[in-house]
Enzyme design. Structure first.
Site, PDB file in Angstrom:
ATOM      1  N   GLU A 163       0.876  -1.189   0.000  1.00 58.52           N
ATOM      2  CA  GLU A 163       0.000   0.000   0.000  1.00 58.52           C
ATOM      3  C   GLU A 163       0.898   1.219   0.000  1.00 58.52           C
ATOM      4  OE1 GLU A 163      -3.049   0.000  -0.425  1.00 58.52           O
ATOM      5  OE2 GLU A 163      -3.642  -2.037   0.064  1.00 58.52           O
ATOM      6  N   CYS A 206      -2.858   9.267   2.651  1.00 57.96           N
ATOM      7  CA  CYS A 206      -2.446   8.764   1.340  1.00 57.96           C
ATOM      8  C   CYS A 206      -3.570   8.915   0.319  1.00 57.96           C
ATOM      9  CB  CYS A 206      -2.054   7.303   1.446  1.00 57.96           C
ATOM     10  SG  CYS A 206      -3.373   6.291   2.111  1.00 57.96           S
TER      11      CYS A 206
END
Ligand code: NAD
Length: 502
Positions: free
Chosen positions: A222, A256
């Protein structure tokens, strides 16, 4: 012994000092986890979920303490510590308790049994921006799937992560923690885990992949995002602007999945900018937004904004460090007239900065969105459902938020979360997140006839059977099928005769 500290960005004071785990500590941690894994994998999913439930109950009982720790360590307002860390973590565990047994149940296919086998020991290397949610989800999903876990939390969120994991250990979950920085992370990659789940920057992800390649260790990555926010001519510009400002300013812009490149069609460009400016003007430091996590992050965003202005972006509001406040506050900032060549658009970075670029059409917005190497999420704003669907279909990202906040969508435990290209691979959360931590094992008993024609010795009569099967299965018409069947029956009786003569 090497040590490191966690400093509070609110007070600048040391919250705690930790010994840095060494390579030998990483080896021991994996060994310890491997012992725990043996017993844990033998438990049913229901039994594992019962222990996860006890973890949740402990976390809920310590919710105030956990939220206060996150606020002190990361600097986010208490409302965000509750709303984006404590509550979604509890929701994530509740989802697992409800769904894991069904999703991991043995199944059958083609007469074979399929069982969900855990990998063994999963290494998790964590990030700091949502220190509860982003550590809890890979750990809990891996545990539900029957693995033991070694967690190396971020050196910037160790206090929060260890508080979270102390509760896990006390309920009997097979979790081992390994505090430290990049060196400790590298050591964990070399310590022989069976799978690694990483959340963090793209460059770190590439370094880890190089390390894991030497041992063929699989991973889920990720990584960074550089999400686009696409505003169409018929959008509810006011709501789009409110959501844009919230998504980019909450957690001091350190998410993010926060939008970073704002593409707005010319028809609503001025209205969108006006509303964003109005929204930002009303924000209260200390209440609506907190400091950035480190001075280095603040310096980085300061430099990017200065550079963008020097390259022609217009500063509409903000653009400076709020040095009169304690910690590393940076003013929520609105830049107009940005272009894709500016680092403030092209680079993925953390900070409460909305970089807005006018576009001539939705088409141009789609092309610019897809031109990035990063592909985590995107948002699209339009009142036209058909257009929203069309745009969503064409955006090559892992998540598209339509007229809503991508951050909330990204935290939903039922939905698979992750990106592609430079943003990584694999999925966390949801059913796909569980699949990351298991391997389906096939187990089947012979269920054909007594004749096992594939075995030695090979006979000339076998080939007509194979040809007949091919013709029968792929016959273009019923007539051809009937003909092929006749051939097949003949070939089978020839085979029987020949095998009787052997
Ligand atoms: P980072 O990459 O600096 O660090 C992440 C973790 O990796 C930390 O625990 C760190 O100690 C460890 N690490 C650093 N170098 C290592 C190495 N060579 N080998 C092994 N481990 C190493 O990132 P960060 O500062 O924690 O987080 C910021 C980045 O993370 C941003 O780019 C952000 O976009 C991204 N992020 C992505 C997601 C997502 O789900 N996709 C979520 C949060 C943050």
């Amino acid at each position: 012994m090497d040590t490191f500290v966690s400093l509070s960005p609110l007070t600048g004071k040391i919250m705690a000092t930790f010994p840095t785990a060494s390579g030998a500590d990483a080896d021991c941690a994996v060994e310890q986890a491997r012992e725990l894994a043996e017993e844990w994998r033998g438990r049913s999913v229901r039994e594992r979920c019962a222990v996860l439930r006890r973890w949740r109950e402990r976390l809920a009982a310590d919710a105030e303490g956990l939220a206060a720790t996150v606020t002190a360590e990361i600097g986010k307002p208490l409302q965000e510590a509750w709303g984006a860390d404590v509550l979604p973590s509890l929701t994530a565990l509740r989802w697992l308790e409800r769904e894991a047994e069904r999703l991991l149940r043995p199944r059958s296919a083609s007469g074979a049994g399929l069982t969900a086998e855990p990998y063994g020991v999963v290494g998790v290397i964590g990030t700091w921006n949502y220190p509860l949610l982003l550590n809890l989800t890979p750990v809990a999903w891996a545990l539900a799937a029957g693995n033991a876990v070694v967690l190396k939390p971020s050196e910037l969120a160790t206090v929060s992560a260890l508080r979270l994991m102390d509760h896990a250990k006390e309920t009997g979950l097979p979790v081992v923690t390994l505090p430290g920085g990049p060196e400790t992370g590298r050591a964990l990659c070399r310590a022989g885990v069976d799978k690694l789940a990483f959340t963090g920057g793209a460059r770190t992800g590439r370094a880890i992949l190089t390390e894991l390649a030497t041992t063929n260790t699989p991973s889920v990555m990720e990584l960074s995002g550089n999400d686009a926010f696409l505003v169409c001519a018929d959008a509810d510009t006011k709501m789009a602007a409110r959501c844009a400002v919230w998504a980019r300013v909450c957690n001091a812009g350190q998410s993010c999945i926060a939008p970073q490149r704002f593409y707005v069609v010319r028809e609503v460009y001025d209205a969108f900018l006006l509303e964003c400016r109005r929204q930002i003007d009303q924000l209260r430091p200390g209440i609506d937004f907190g400091p950035m996590r480190t001075e280095q992050l603040r310096r980085n965003v300061y430099g990017l904004v200065r550079q963008a202005i020097a390259e022609g972006a217009e500063l509409r509001i903000g653009g400076d460090c709020l040095t009169e406040l304690p910690g590393f506050h940076y003013a929520p900032t609105l830049l107009a007239g940005c272009t894709d060549e500016m680092a403030v658009m092209a680079q993925d970075f953390f900070g409460p900065v909305l970089a807005v670029c006018p576009v001539a059409s939705v088409e141009e917005g789609i092309a610019l969105t897809n031109s990035s190497d990063m592909a985590l999420g995107a948002s699209v704003w339009t009142r036209n459902a058909a257009l929203a669907k069309k745009v969503s279909d064409r955006l090559r990202v892992g998540l598209v938020a339509i007229n809503q906040d991508s951050l909330l969508l990204g935290a939903n435990p039922a939905l698979p979360f992750g990106g592609s290209r430079g943003s990584g691979f694999g999925r966390q959360r949801g059913a796909a997140g569980l699949e990351e931590f298991i391997q389906w094992k096939v187990s089947a008993e012979h269920c054909g006839g007594a004749e096992r024609r594939h075995l030695f010795p090979y006979r000339p009569a076998t080939l007509p059977i194979l040809r007949g099967l091919c013709a029968f299965q792929n016959a273009p018409s019923l007539r051809d099928k009937a003909q092929a069947l006749q051939q097949l029956v003949r070939a089978a009786s020839d085979w029987k005769r020949q095998s009787g003569q052997d």
